[in-house]
Design an enzyme around this catalytic site. Structure first.
Site, short mmCIF file in Angstrom:
data_model
loop_
_atom_site.label_atom_id
_atom_site.label_comp_id
_atom_site.label_asym_id
_atom_site.label_seq_id
_atom_site.Cartn_x
_atom_site.Cartn_y
_atom_site.Cartn_z
N HIS A 173 3.17 8.95 -6.70
CA HIS A 173 4.19 10.01 -6.81
C HIS A 173 4.90 10.11 -8.18
O HIS A 173 5.17 11.26 -8.78
CB HIS A 173 5.17 10.25 -5.68
CG HIS A 173 5.87 11.40 -5.40
ND1 HIS A 173 6.92 11.74 -4.41
CD2 HIS A 173 5.63 12.52 -5.89
CE1 HIS A 173 7.12 12.80 -4.36
NE2 HIS A 173 6.68 13.36 -5.47
N HIS B 81 0.74 -1.19 -0.05
CA HIS B 81 -0.12 -0.17 0.05
C HIS B 81 1.05 1.34 -0.08
O HIS B 81 0.71 2.10 -0.71
CB HIS B 81 -0.93 0.01 1.30
CG HIS B 81 -1.73 1.17 1.37
ND1 HIS B 81 -2.99 1.42 0.72
CD2 HIS B 81 -1.35 2.25 2.27
CE1 HIS B 81 -3.31 2.58 1.10
NE2 HIS B 81 -2.37 3.20 1.75
N GLU B 82 1.96 1.27 0.77
CA GLU B 82 2.94 2.46 0.95
C GLU B 82 3.57 2.65 -0.35
O GLU B 82 3.99 3.83 -0.81
CB GLU B 82 3.55 2.40 2.00
CG GLU B 82 3.09 2.22 3.40
CD GLU B 82 2.07 3.34 3.71
OE1 GLU B 82 2.16 4.46 3.17
OE2 GLU B 82 1.04 3.08 4.45
N HIS C 103 1.69 4.64 -3.04
CA HIS C 103 1.76 5.99 -2.85
C HIS C 103 3.09 6.41 -3.77
O HIS C 103 3.17 7.51 -4.39
CB HIS C 103 1.75 6.48 -1.22
CG HIS C 103 0.57 6.31 -0.76
ND1 HIS C 103 -0.63 6.84 -1.23
CD2 HIS C 103 0.41 5.88 0.50
CE1 HIS C 103 -1.37 6.53 -0.49
NE2 HIS C 103 -1.18 6.01 0.75
#
Length: 231
Positions: free
Chosen positions: A104, A96-97, A100
């Site tokens: 980006h 999940h991280e 991100h």
């Protein structure tokens, strides 16, 4: 006053329920090992490599569920239990991280909006904490001005939480897709368990949005009511 009390306790109950839900799911499925044997850090590195992301470093940190992606410093930070852990919960959160980080890299619009709004959102958070103390109770601000400031500040917080929803939902969708595609989490029981952890985590962002929306509408109605009385 009664409306404010109901709003306060209602949003608090929603937030506590969301927090309990994610901790309950995590505690349960952090006991389910992924058959791949990967640690959260290894899965994170593999996902970053597959997406050609070379400028994001992976770090461990203390605390429980303190995982996050720091776009300003290009750091993917995992709690120690997920950095070293091999459970389906650890792999899901690590992925999940990474979602991100991929957002980006791809200049995902909602993430850009959220990053741009961090500064003003921080100011709004301070305002809603201090204005009721120094304004409504201390008499520092006129009542009408204090209500208007609170409405505007909660409006900013509400919009920030609204933009956060697609950012988090998209990161979760990316995590599920990449974990299934790479085989880091096996189809069937493992994938379902991992999905339950991420879906429970998403509920916390929904709760945050509903809470700020409720306070925004309350102060907005107070503000429009005062204008109506003036007329």
């Amino acid at each position: 006053m009664m409306t404010m009390l109901l709003l306060f306790f209602g949003t608090m109950a929603l937030s506590l329920y969301a927090s309990w839900k994610v901790r309950s799911a995590y505690n349960r499925y952090s006991q389910v090992p992924a058959s791949s044997g990967y640690t959260g850090a290894e899965v994170a590195q593999r996902i970053l490599d597959l997406n050609g992301i070379r400028d994001v470093s992976i770090h461990s940190t203390h605390g429980h569920l303190t995982d996050h992606y720091d776009p300003s410093n290009r750091r993917l930070v995992l709690s120690e239990e997920n950095y070293h852990g091999t459970s389906v919960a650890a792999l899901g959160i690590a992925a999940h991280e990474c979602g991100h980080a991929i957002q980006h890299q791809q200049l995902y619009a909602p993430l850009k909006w959220r990053m741009a709004a961090v500064g003003i959102t921080g100011i709004a958070s301070q305002i809603v904490m201090w204005v009721p103390l120094i304004g409504l109770f201390g008499g520092f601000f006129p009542y009408k001005l204090a209500i208007t400031i609170m409405a505007v500040s909660f409006g900013i917080l509400m919009l920030f939480q609204l933009v956060t929803l697609p950012v988090e939902f998209d990161a979760t969708a990316r995590a599920k897709k990449v974990l299934a595609g790479t085989g880091a989490v096996a189809a069937g029981t493992e994938f379902k368990a991992m999905s339950k952890v991420l879906d429970a985590a998403a509920l916390t962002y929904v709760a945050a949005f509903v809470s700020t929306l409720g306070y925004f509408l309350y102060y907005l109605l107070q503000m429009t009511g005062m204008r109506g009385n003036d007329e």
